[in-house]
Design a protein around this motif. Structure first.
Motif, PDB file in Angstrom:
ATOM      1  N   ARG A 211       1.153  22.638 -14.724  1.00  0.00           N
ATOM      2  CA  ARG A 211       1.871  23.904 -15.271  1.00  0.00           C
ATOM      3  C   ARG A 211       3.429  23.340 -15.105  1.00  0.00           C
ATOM      4  NH1 ARG A 211      -0.839  28.812 -11.809  1.00  0.00           N
ATOM      5  NH2 ARG A 211      -2.904  28.829 -12.938  1.00  0.00           N
ATOM      6  N   ILE A 212       3.792  23.006 -16.323  1.00  0.00           N
ATOM      7  CA  ILE A 212       5.431  22.485 -16.333  1.00  0.00           C
ATOM      8  C   ILE A 212       6.275  23.589 -17.018  1.00  0.00           C
ATOM      9  CG2 ILE A 212       6.869  20.797 -17.320  1.00  0.00           C
ATOM     10  CD1 ILE A 212       4.753  19.740 -15.455  1.00  0.00           C
ATOM     11  N   LEU A 213       7.242  24.283 -16.041  1.00  0.00           N
ATOM     12  CA  LEU A 213       8.246  25.118 -16.749  1.00  0.00           C
ATOM     13  C   LEU A 213       9.335  24.458 -17.124  1.00  0.00           C
ATOM     14  CD1 LEU A 213       9.358  27.995 -16.819  1.00  0.00           C
ATOM     15  CD2 LEU A 213       9.864  27.716 -14.337  1.00  0.00           C
TER      16      LEU A 213
ATOM     17  N   LEU B 236       8.880  32.585 -12.779  1.00  0.00           N
ATOM     18  CA  LEU B 236       7.808  31.921 -12.923  1.00  0.00           C
ATOM     19  C   LEU B 236       7.965  30.519 -12.245  1.00  0.00           C
ATOM     20  CD1 LEU B 236       7.767  31.817 -16.861  1.00  0.00           C
ATOM     21  CD2 LEU B 236       6.489  33.032 -15.395  1.00  0.00           C
ATOM     22  N   SER B 237       9.026  30.389 -11.242  1.00  0.00           N
ATOM     23  CA  SER B 237       8.957  29.193 -10.212  1.00  0.00           C
ATOM     24  C   SER B 237       7.890  29.269  -9.620  1.00  0.00           C
ATOM     25  CB  SER B 237      10.262  29.233  -9.637  1.00  0.00           C
ATOM     26  OG  SER B 237      11.311  28.762 -10.758  1.00  0.00           O
TER      27      SER B 237
ATOM     28  N   ASP C 163       3.898  24.379 -11.333  1.00  0.00           N
ATOM     29  CA  ASP C 163       3.613  23.234 -10.669  1.00  0.00           C
ATOM     30  C   ASP C 163       4.870  22.493 -10.695  1.00  0.00           C
ATOM     31  OD1 ASP C 163       0.942  23.867  -9.777  1.00  0.00           O
ATOM     32  OD2 ASP C 163       0.269  23.159 -11.695  1.00  0.00           O
ATOM     33  N   VAL C 164       5.518  22.372 -11.863  1.00  0.00           N
ATOM     34  CA  VAL C 164       6.869  21.466 -12.020  1.00  0.00           C
ATOM     35  C   VAL C 164       7.898  22.248 -12.750  1.00  0.00           C
ATOM     36  CG1 VAL C 164       7.757  19.360 -12.532  1.00  0.00           C
ATOM     37  CG2 VAL C 164       5.444  19.271 -11.607  1.00  0.00           C
ATOM     38  N   LEU C 165       9.057  22.255 -12.153  1.00  0.00           N
ATOM     39  CA  LEU C 165      10.119  22.891 -12.871  1.00  0.00           C
ATOM     40  C   LEU C 165      10.852  21.680 -13.583  1.00  0.00           C
ATOM     41  CD1 LEU C 165      12.219  24.959 -13.534  1.00  0.00           C
ATOM     42  CD2 LEU C 165      13.328  24.792 -11.334  1.00  0.00           C
TER      43      LEU C 165
ATOM     44  N   ALA D 281      18.578  22.708  -9.348  1.00  0.00           N
ATOM     45  CA  ALA D 281      17.971  21.237  -8.648  1.00  0.00           C
ATOM     46  C   ALA D 281      17.964  21.642  -7.106  1.00  0.00           C
ATOM     47  CB  ALA D 281      19.403  20.175  -8.808  1.00  0.00           C
ATOM     48  N   PHE D 282      18.281  22.832  -6.721  1.00  0.00           N
ATOM     49  CA  PHE D 282      18.304  23.049  -5.342  1.00  0.00           C
ATOM     50  C   PHE D 282      17.175  24.170  -4.982  1.00  0.00           C
ATOM     51  CE2 PHE D 282      22.731  22.095  -6.343  1.00  0.00           C
ATOM     52  CZ  PHE D 282      22.957  21.404  -5.231  1.00  0.00           C
ATOM     53  N   TYR D 283      16.409  24.374  -6.120  1.00  0.00           N
ATOM     54  CA  TYR D 283      15.233  25.437  -5.814  1.00  0.00           C
ATOM     55  C   TYR D 283      14.157  24.826  -5.161  1.00  0.00           C
ATOM     56  CZ  TYR D 283      16.982  29.565  -8.054  1.00  0.00           C
ATOM     57  OH  TYR D 283      17.295  30.703  -8.596  1.00  0.00           O
ATOM     58  N   PRO D 284      13.103  25.739  -4.321  1.00  0.00           N
ATOM     59  CA  PRO D 284      12.383  25.065  -3.578  1.00  0.00           C
ATOM     60  C   PRO D 284      10.829  25.092  -4.334  1.00  0.00           C
ATOM     61  CG  PRO D 284      12.643  27.584  -3.088  1.00  0.00           C
ATOM     62  CD  PRO D 284      13.567  27.064  -3.950  1.00  0.00           C
ATOM     63  N   VAL D 285      10.980  24.031  -5.376  1.00  0.00           N
ATOM     64  CA  VAL D 285       9.654  24.116  -6.261  1.00  0.00           C
ATOM     65  C   VAL D 285       9.722  22.589  -6.464  1.00  0.00           C
ATOM     66  CG1 VAL D 285      11.238  24.945  -8.244  1.00  0.00           C
ATOM     67  CG2 VAL D 285       8.589  24.845  -8.446  1.00  0.00           C
TER      68      VAL D 285
END
Length: 605
Positions: free
Chosen positions: A399-401, A503-504, A508-510, A518-522
C-alpha cells in the motif's frame, strides 16, 4: 593605468580604493602633456569614454553610500518605532552576521508596502473545532467589515476569548496575578500559520498532545490560534507572502532544470538578514496576539508566530523548529527553540545560538501515530512477510500513500510516478492511496493519469468521516480496500491535511517529498524535494532507518519500489527501526514540547 586599476579594484573591502580607482582613471586619461611614451596613448574618443566611465563610477559610489546610509537610518527607525522586546541583532551577532540594510529595507518594504505597525489589539473569540473534539479554534471577535472569511457567531457557540479575565489584561498586573485570575491549570495556545500543509500538520500534532494533557487534568483548554484565521490587515500581509511562496514552489518544481536549482539554492539562504526581515514582519502581527495574557504558554509551529509573541513580551514561548537544515530564518531570539535532531542542535550551537535558547526534543508527530507504533509496525511486518520464505499466506499488495503538499507543487513528478506504478497496480502488486488534498488541479491531474494508464476503476473519498472509515476497516489485518486505487480529494483544508496522518497507520509506504513528513514513524520513500533545504530531512530519515534516501528521478524511485515489492527485508528493517526509535523517544517531540511549556507555566505561577 589598467594595471593600477586592477590592483585597486581587487581590494573590494576598501571603499576608499573604489573612489580612488575612479579618480585615478579620470586623471590618467587627461594627463596628455607628458612626453613619456610609456604613458597611456589614447585618441580623443577613448579619453572621453574613459572619463565618462570614471565619473559614472564615482557617481554610483556616492549614490550607493547615500543609499546605505539611508537604509541604516530607516532600519534603526523601524527598530525604535515601535520599540519591542525582540532583539534579532543581538541574537545573530552583528560581528559575524552584519546586516545588509539595503536588502532588509527593500524586502520588508516590498512585503508590507511601507505599512506602519498598528499598536491596537484585535479582539478574539473561540469556538469548538468542527473537526477535532476538545480543541478550540480562535477567530476575530466581530466579523470584519467587508471581510470574506467565514465567521462563527455567538449563536453558533463562539465565545469571547478570556484566558485571564478582564483584570488580567491590565498592563499593571503581573504574570502571577494573571494566573490566579484564571483556572489553576494553564491553557495551551498552539500558534501557527496556514502556509502549506507542514506548519498546520505540526500544529495539529502538538494540539493532540495538549488535549491529552487536558484530559489528564494537567492543562486547561487547548486553543488553535492560526493567524490566517484572524480576518485582519495583518493576516492579509501573510497571505500575500504565502501566495508568492506557493506559486514559486509550483512553478520551479514543474519546470525543473536551472529554475528549480535557483529556487532550491534560495531556500538555503535563511541567514541573519532573513531573520531580520521576518522579525520586522512579526512586529506587524502583534495585534493578533495581544488579546492574551503575556504568561500564556504558546507553542509556535511557525517562526513568525514565535517572533510576534516575543515582540509582544510573552514569557513562555516555545518555537518548534522545522526541517533538518540549520539557518537563522527558523529560530527565534528570547524563547526556547526545540529541534528534531542532533545535527540541527549541533549546528545551531556552532552558529552562536545560546544553549538556554535551544533543546533537542524529537520529531513532531501526532499522539495517535506515536501511541500505536508497536501495533502498526507489527501489522506491517506481517503483511511484508506474508507469502515469503515459507511464512505462509498470500503475498500482500504493498500500500503506497502518495500525498500532495500544501503548495500543490510536484505535479509533474507525481503524475510520472503514478504512470510508472500503474503496471504494478494492474498486476496486483501495489495499492495506491492518492491524496490530492484540496488542490483541484491535482485532482484533475490524478484523474487524467489514471485514465491514461488504464486504471479507471477506482474509489473516491471526499469527507473526513470517509477517511476514518477507510482507515478503521484496514486496521483489520485481513481487510483490503474495495479497489486497488483510492483517490482522496476534498473541498476543505482540514481533511486535506489530516488524511495523510490518518492513512499513515494503514499504509506500508509513505511516498512523499522530504518535508515535515520525512520525520514520520512510517516507512518512507523520499521522492523529489521542493527546495534544497529539504534534502537534509531525507538524510535524517535514511540515517534513522525509517526512510529511503531521496529519489530525485523516477528510475531511482522505481528501484526502491522494486525493493519493497519483490522482497520483504527493507520493509521489515524500516519497521524494526521505527520501533527502536520509538523506544528511544525519537518521535516524542510534541509530547516533550507540551511538557516543557507546562513546567515553565508552573515555575511562573
Amino acid at each position: 593605468v589598467l594595471s593600477r586599476l586592477s590592483r585597486l579594484a581587487s581590494d573590494h573591502r576598501s571603499t576608499f580604493h573604489f573612489s580612488q580607482c575612479a579618480w585615478w582613471l579620470a586623471l590618467s586619461v587627461w594627463r596628455t602633456d607628458r612626453p613619456d611614451t610609456s604613458t597611456m596613448m589614447l585618441d580623443e574618443r577613448w579619453k572621453n569614454a574613459l572619463a565618462i566611465t570614471a565619473i559614472v563610477l564615482a557617481g554610483l559610489f556616492v549614490v550607493l553610500q547615500a543609499l546605505k546610509a539611508w537604509a541604516r537610518h530607516v532600519y534603526k527607525s523601524w527598530l525604535e518605532d515601535p520599540a519591542t522586546p525582540l532583539d534579532v541583532d543581538a541574537f545573530v551577532d552583528t560581528d559575524t552576521n552584519p546586516p545588509n540594510h539595503l536588502k532588509v529595507v527593500f524586502m520588508h518594504s516590498s512585503a508590507t508596502g511601507g505599512r506602519k505597525p498598528e499598536e491596537g489589539t484585535v479582539e478574539l473569540s473561540s469556538f469548538e473545532s468542527p473537526h477535532v473534539e476538545g480543541l478550540r479554534v480562535t477567530q476575530r471577535l466581530n466579523a470584519r467589515t467587508g471581510g470574506k472569511m467565514a465567521h462563527v457567531s455567538a449563536d453558533d457557540g463562539a465565545q469571547p476569548l478570556d484566558l485571564g479575565g478582564s483584570a488580567a489584561m491590565s498592563t499593571r498586573s503581573t504574570p502571577r496575578t494573571r494566573r490566579n485570575l484564571r483556572s489553576s491549570k494553564p491553557p495551551l495556545v498552539i500558534g501557527t500559520i496556514r502556509m502549506g500543509f507542514g506548519h498546520h500538520r505540526i500544529a495539529y500534532a502538538a494540539a493532540s498532545w495538549a488535549r491529552a494533557a487536558t484530559e489528564d487534568n494537567e492543562a486547561g483548554d487547548t486553543y488553535f490560534h492560526d493567524l490566517l484565521n484572524i480576518d485582519s490587515e495583518e493576516a492579509d500581509l501573510i497571505k500575500s507572502a504565502d501566495a508568492f511562496y506557493s506559486k514559486m514552489s509550483r512553478i520551479t518544481s514543474n519546470f525543473g532544470g536551472p529554475i528549480e536549482k535557483l529556487w532550491g539554492k534560495a531556500m538555503l539562504k535563511g541567514d541573519g538578514d532573513a531573520l531580520r526581515i521576518t522579525g520586522l514582519m512579526a512586529v506587524q502581527l502583534r495585534p493578533l496576539l495581544k488579546n492574551m495574557p503575556i504568561d500564556t504558554p504558546i507553542i509556535a509551529t511557525h517562526s513568525l508566530v514565535a517572533l510576534a509573541a516575543v515582540a509582544c513580551g510573552f514569557t513562555n514561548v516555545i518555537n518548534l523548529v522545522i526541517d533538518n537544515h540549520a539557518q537563522f530564518f527558523v529560530v527565534v531570539p528570547q524563547c526556547l527553540n526545540l529541534v528534531q535532531g542532533p545535527v540541527n542542535y549541533q549546528s545551531f550551537l556552532r552558529m552562536g545560538v545560546e544553549p538556554e535558547n535551544l533543546e533537542l526534543a524529537g520529531h513532531w508527530i501526532p499522539r495517535d501515530l506515536v501511541e500505536n507504533i508497536p501495533d502498526d509496525c507489527e501489522r506491517r511486518v506481517e503483511r511484508a512477510l506474508s507469502g515469503f520464505d515459507g511464512m505462509g499466506g498470500d503475498r500482500k499488495a504493498r500500500r503506497i500513500l502518495i500525498p500532495v503538499g500544501g503548495a500543490g507543487a510536484q505535479r509533474a513528478f507525481i503524475v510520472k510516478l503514478v504512470r510508472a506504478l500503474a503496471p504494478l497496480v494492474e498486476q496486483g502488486d501495489l495499492q495506491l492511496f492518492l491524496n490530492a488534498g484540496d488542490h483541484k488541479h491535482m485532482e484533475k491531474a490524478f484523474i487524467k493519469v489514471l485514465k491514461e494508464s488504464g486504471l479507471t476503476d477506482y474509489d473516491v473519498v471526499t469527507t473526513t468521516e470517509g477517511v476514518n472509515e477507510f482507515r478503521d476497516n484496514l486496521l483489520d489485518p485481513d481487510a483490503e480496500p474495495n479497489k486497488a486505487v483510492t483517490l482522496f480529494t476534498f473541498d476543505d483544508y482540514f481533511p486535506a491535511v489530516a488524511t495523510t496522518d490518518i492513512l499513515s497507520r494503514v499504509s506500508d509506504v509513505l511516498a512523499c517529498k522530504p518535508s515535515e513528513l520525512a520525520f514520520y514513524p512510517v516507512p518512507k520513500l523520499m521522492i523529489r524535494r521542493v527546495g534544497d533545504h529539504e534534502q537534509f530531512s531525507a538524510l535524517r530519515a535514511a540515517e534513522l532507518g525509517d526512510g529511503t534516501l531521496e529519489a530525485r528521478t523516477i528510475d531511482v524511485a522505481m528501484n526502491f519500489i522494486g525493493l519493497f515489492v519483490e522482497r520483504p527485508e527493507l520493509l521489515v528493517q524500516m519497521n524494526e527501526s521505527i520501533v527502536t526509535n520509538n523506544e528511544a523517544g525519537i518521535y516524542d517531540g510534541c509530547k516533550n514540547a507540551v511538557k516543557i511549556a507546562l513546567e515553565k507555566a508552573a515555575e511562573d505561577s
